[in-house]
Write an enzyme that holds these catalytic residues in place. Structure first.
Site, PDB file in Angstrom:
ATOM      1  N   ASP A 282      40.529  20.908  22.467  1.00 49.78           N
ATOM      2  CA  ASP A 282      39.415  21.854  22.364  1.00 49.78           C
ATOM      3  C   ASP A 282      39.824  23.287  22.667  1.00 49.78           C
ATOM      4  OD1 ASP A 282      39.678  22.012  25.089  1.00 49.78           O
ATOM      5  OD2 ASP A 282      37.679  21.252  25.538  1.00 49.78           O
TER       6      ASP A 282
ATOM      7  N   HIS B  16      34.315  20.816   9.850  1.00 46.10           N
ATOM      8  CA  HIS B  16      34.306  19.880   8.720  1.00 46.10           C
ATOM      9  C   HIS B  16      32.994  19.090   8.700  1.00 46.10           C
ATOM     10  CE1 HIS B  16      36.170  16.865   5.934  1.00 46.10           C
ATOM     11  NE2 HIS B  16      35.346  16.050   6.576  1.00 46.10           N
ATOM     12  N   GLU B  17      32.618  18.532   9.829  1.00 45.73           N
ATOM     13  CA  GLU B  17      31.400  17.705   9.877  1.00 45.73           C
ATOM     14  C   GLU B  17      30.149  18.557   9.643  1.00 45.73           C
ATOM     15  OE1 GLU B  17      31.473  14.445   9.781  1.00 45.73           O
ATOM     16  OE2 GLU B  17      33.652  14.502   9.927  1.00 45.73           O
TER      17      GLU B  17
ATOM     18  N   HIS C 230      29.595  18.880   6.074  1.00 45.29           N
ATOM     19  CA  HIS C 230      28.848  17.742   5.526  1.00 45.29           C
ATOM     20  C   HIS C 230      27.360  17.901   5.800  1.00 45.29           C
ATOM     21  CE1 HIS C 230      32.187  15.409   4.162  1.00 45.29           C
ATOM     22  NE2 HIS C 230      32.701  15.196   5.360  1.00 45.29           N
TER      23      HIS C 230
ATOM     24  N   HIS D 297      33.557  15.879   0.213  1.00 46.71           N
ATOM     25  CA  HIS D 297      34.989  16.058   0.399  1.00 46.71           C
ATOM     26  C   HIS D 297      35.634  16.809  -0.754  1.00 46.71           C
ATOM     27  CE1 HIS D 297      35.142  12.638   3.495  1.00 46.71           C
ATOM     28  NE2 HIS D 297      35.223  13.799   4.111  1.00 46.71           N
TER      29      HIS D 297
HETATM   30 ZN   LIG Z   1      34.461  14.325   5.917  1.00 48.33          ZN
END
Ligand SMILES: [Zn+2]
Length: 117
Positions: free
Chosen positions: A40, A60-61, A64, A70
């Site tokens: 972190d 990244h999340e 989404h 992706h």
């Molecule tokens: Zn992903």
């Protein structure tokens, strides 16, 4: 809850709930039970090569959660697999995808190596 069983040993998973085309809730679950090492940024000034950058994983999340899926291009934030020891900033591909989805006056390209739902 065993996240590894839900996503085949993935680092994390984002669950989304929607009402039609509107996302109403998302939950990001990080897999801390399969031996992955996360960093972190508080332990040392640089990212150890065998650790995953937690901030990059969250970027990244959150991508989404915004509706990005992706990318097919390695090295981009929204690529399927984040590499150990790598920091992934919000790149042009993710920013283009975000603008493509949410800015009705945006006339630029969509995500070049990525996709939207
Ligand atoms: Zn992903």
């Amino acid at each position: 809850m065993n996240i590894a069983n839900q996503c085949n040993d993935c680092l994390a998973i984002t669950d989304k709930a929607s009402n039609g085309n509107t996302f109403t809730q998302f939950t990001v679950k990080v897999n801390i039970g399969s031996g992955y090492a996360f960093y972190d940024g508080t332990q040392a000034p640089s990212l150890p090569p065998n650790y995953f950058d937690l901030a990059s994983l969250m970027r990244h999340e959150f991508g989404h959660s915004l509706g990005l899926c992706h990318s097919n291009a390695a090295g981009l934030l929204m690529f399927t697999n984040l590499a150990q020891g790598q920091v992934y900033p919000i790149d042009n591909d993710a920013a283009d995808g975000d603008a493509f989805i949410y800015n009705p006056s945006y006339n630029g390209p969509g995500p070049t190596g990525g996709c939207i739902p």
